[in-house]
Design an enzyme around this catalytic site. Structure first.
Site, PDB file in Angstrom:
ATOM      1  N   GLY A  75       0.762  -1.107   0.028  1.00  0.00           N
ATOM      2  CA  GLY A  75       0.029   0.032  -0.021  1.00  0.00           C
ATOM      3  C   GLY A  75       0.956   1.219  -0.001  1.00  0.00           C
ATOM      4  O   GLY A  75       0.189   2.324   0.059  1.00  0.00           O
ATOM      5  N   THR A 183       9.057  -8.946  -6.536  1.00  0.00           N
ATOM      6  CA  THR A 183       8.749  -9.057  -5.260  1.00  0.00           C
ATOM      7  C   THR A 183       9.742  -8.923  -4.153  1.00  0.00           C
ATOM      8  O   THR A 183       9.476  -9.172  -3.121  1.00  0.00           O
ATOM      9  CB  THR A 183       7.886 -10.266  -5.283  1.00  0.00           C
ATOM     10  N   ALA A 221      27.392 -10.435  10.457  1.00  0.00           N
ATOM     11  CA  ALA A 221      28.493  -9.159  10.315  1.00  0.00           C
ATOM     12  C   ALA A 221      28.441  -8.975   8.780  1.00  0.00           C
ATOM     13  O   ALA A 221      29.509  -8.692   8.251  1.00  0.00           O
ATOM     14  CB  ALA A 221      29.700  -9.781  10.897  1.00  0.00           C
ATOM     15  N   TYR A 223      26.223  -6.258   5.636  1.00  0.00           N
ATOM     16  CA  TYR A 223      26.163  -4.806   5.644  1.00  0.00           C
ATOM     17  C   TYR A 223      25.015  -4.334   6.470  1.00  0.00           C
ATOM     18  O   TYR A 223      25.402  -3.394   7.221  1.00  0.00           O
ATOM     19  CB  TYR A 223      25.555  -4.564   4.272  1.00  0.00           C
ATOM     20  N   ILE A 224      23.887  -5.268   6.423  1.00  0.00           N
ATOM     21  CA  ILE A 224      22.830  -4.585   7.251  1.00  0.00           C
ATOM     22  C   ILE A 224      23.204  -4.479   8.688  1.00  0.00           C
ATOM     23  O   ILE A 224      22.659  -3.591   9.569  1.00  0.00           O
ATOM     24  CB  ILE A 224      21.615  -5.331   7.130  1.00  0.00           C
ATOM     25  N   HIS A 362      19.861  -0.807  -6.088  1.00  0.00           N
ATOM     26  CA  HIS A 362      20.390  -0.187  -7.398  1.00  0.00           C
ATOM     27  C   HIS A 362      20.435  -1.292  -8.662  1.00  0.00           C
ATOM     28  O   HIS A 362      20.354  -0.986  -9.835  1.00  0.00           O
ATOM     29  CB  HIS A 362      21.371   0.582  -7.266  1.00  0.00           C
ATOM     30  N   HIS A 485      40.604  20.316  -6.486  1.00  0.00           N
ATOM     31  CA  HIS A 485      41.389  20.689  -5.011  1.00  0.00           C
ATOM     32  C   HIS A 485      40.773  21.667  -4.214  1.00  0.00           C
ATOM     33  O   HIS A 485      40.587  22.648  -4.572  1.00  0.00           O
ATOM     34  CB  HIS A 485      43.076  20.780  -5.395  1.00  0.00           C
TER      35      HIS A 485
END
Length: 506
Positions: A75, A183, A221, A223-224, A362, A485
């Site tokens: 939703g 999904t 251990a 990414y999340i 991505h 720079h």
């Protein structure tokens, strides 16, 4: 009159000698024909799932002139990423980093104050506001591009028909010449560990804790787990990460990984590697975990107020009716597709986390664009070797291409160039200079094989490397490209110089 007509037609169906399944289907179709009608006409493309892969595919399909309907059970568009993943976690990572900086760094920059406190409800409200604004923004994009949006749970009843139970309690059938399964994925559970989103939480629950736990144990251990552990560690939790494998983030370059782990340990994050959870007791106030070495051995206990289960994700294909139409999956439950994202069933496609490849938002977006381009008769392309990965801790770790271990295993002769941020003027100026850039290039051709960055905002800096790999650039190409720079990106130029020749500033 309409009700009487419906009753007569239902009675007629019941009088016919239909099989049980055919009778149920016929009555369902009869019911749906008098209820929710949006998307009932034939579509060129129907997408099941409104996450990063699904909603991007829907918009792109509409832009290519295809009549498109997107079905989303939540939703709210954006999927796990926008609602309970990438976006809310980055909001909390930013907010918690601001607090951590105020406590530990502001004074050295001449900013002093007498009192500082955490307003957790306000922090959560800011996160929720960001999510709400972005989900409404996608709905606006649907309207702009004339994508039909159906809110409900969709499942196949044929290769060209999706039955939808809408969130309003009605039913409909959405027809499509081409149907894309988008999904996403769900939290991977652990045997004997029941997630209640209170004491034992998934990443969803970890984004909505009502108070800061004194002790937080993170199982996994990856990414999340490291990102959410960082959030609560900055806010005051004592964080312990339990990992079955011998290393954190196994996909990371081993040299960068070791440096990264040392940095997290300096931030007071504790690690118990080569360790498995064999028992969970929630009968008391907190949680008591029973642990033992991964290879077996003496057991130990670990107490926590909250346990975050972050052991990975699995494709979400439950109750979609894939077996009914003959869609094939592999042993991991992922839908098998060809290079055009077509499944084993003509007219049915799949993208994102439900197919092989990195489970990243991505990547799903790229899948979605390429898939509908194929459907529209064009050419699509996604190279999974060019998909960047980012751990959004502080410092961040970003990478693209091969790790040094992978290059070694391939047998290719290579060069390595490194440049530490301790020698980068911008990093020193802002007093945030932990990390390095590491570039791997083929020795004979100087073609870049992999780039790994650990630094503040590494997730922003990495895209120069992604573009370089995409176009087969050499390290000398980057080294001879002028960089502004002072910027953090100059470290990429210096690492490239170190790869094919010598850097200037070290």
């Amino acid at each position: 009159m309409a009700m009487a007509s419906f009753a007569r037609r239902k009675a007629h169906l019941l009088s016919r000698n239909l099989s049980s399944d055919n009778l149920k289907y016929s009555i369902f179709r009869l019911s749906s024909s008098r209820s929710f009608s949006s998307g009932s006409d034939d579509n060129d493309v129907v997408i099941i799932g409104g996450g990063p892969g699904g909603y991007v595919a829907a918009i792109k399909a509409a832009q290519l002139g295809l009549k498109t309907t997107c079905i989303e059970k939540r939703g709210a568009l954006g999927g796990t990423c926008l609602n309970v993943g990438c976006i809310p976690s980055k909001a909390l990572l930013h907010s918690s980093h601001m607090y951590h900086e105020a406590v530990h760094s502001f004074a050295s920059h001449g900013v002093k104050f007498s009192q500082l406190e955490i307003d957790l409800p306000a922090m959560m409200a800011q996160k929720d506001k960001a999510v709400s604004n972005l989900t409404r923004g996608i709905e606006g994009l649907f309207k702009k591009n004339k994508v039909t949006y159906v809110k409900g749970f969709g499942k196949f009843i044929s290769p060209s028909e999706v039955a939808v139970d809408t969130i309003e309690g009605e039913s409909t059938v959405v027809k499509g010449k081409n149907i894309i399964i988008a999904t996403g994925s769900d939290v991977k559970s652990l045997p004997g560990v029941t997630i209640d989103e209170k004491k034992i939480v998934s990443s969803t629950g970890a984004l909505a804790l009502s108070e800061i736990p004194k002790k937080l144990v993170v199982i996994g251990a990856g990414y999340i787990g490291l990102e959410m552990g960082s959030v609560w560690g900055r806010l005051g939790s004592e964080v312990t990460v339990v990992e079955f494998a011998p290393d954190i983030v196994p996909s990371m370059d081993s040299e960068v990984r070791k440096l990264f782990q040392r940095t997290l340990e300096k931030q007071k994050m504790k690690f118990m590697l080569k360790t498995k959870v064999v028992g969970v007791d929630t009968s008391g106030e907190g949680v008591k975990l029973t642990l033992e070495p991964a290879a077996g051995g003496e057991q130990s206990t670990l107490h926590a107020d909250v346990v975050l289960v972050s052991a990975g994700r699995i494709p979400y294909t439950d109750k979609l009716g894939l077996d009914k139409i003959g869609v094939e999956t592999d042993k991991a439950g992922r839908i098998t597709v060809n290079k055009r994202f077509a499944t084993s069933v003509p007219g049915v496609f799949a993208i994102g986390d439900v197919i092989p490849g990195p489970m990243l938002a991505h990547k799903a977006e790229e899948d979605g664009v390429a898939c509908v381009e194929f459907i529209a008769g064009k050419e699509g392309h996604v190279d999974y070797d060019m998909v960047p990965g980012v751990v959004y801790t502080h410092p961040e770790v970003a990478s693209v291409g091969k790790t040094e271990d992978q290059v070694k295993a391939s047998g290719v002769e290579y060069r390595v160039g490194k440049f530490p941020f301790m020698a980068n003027s911008r990093a020193k100026a802002i007093d945030d200079a932990e990390g390095l850039v590491k570039i791997l290039a083929e020795k004979e051709t100087d073609k870049i094989l992999g780039v790994h960055i650990m630094s503040p905002n590494a997730g922003e800096i990495i895209h120069e490397a992604v573009l370089a790999l995409q176009y087969g650039a050499s390290s000398e190409d980057i080294a001879r490209t002028c960089h502004a720079h002072p910027t953090m990106s100059e470290a990429v130029k210096e690492a490239a110089m170190a790869t094919y020749d010598k850097p200037i500033h070290i």
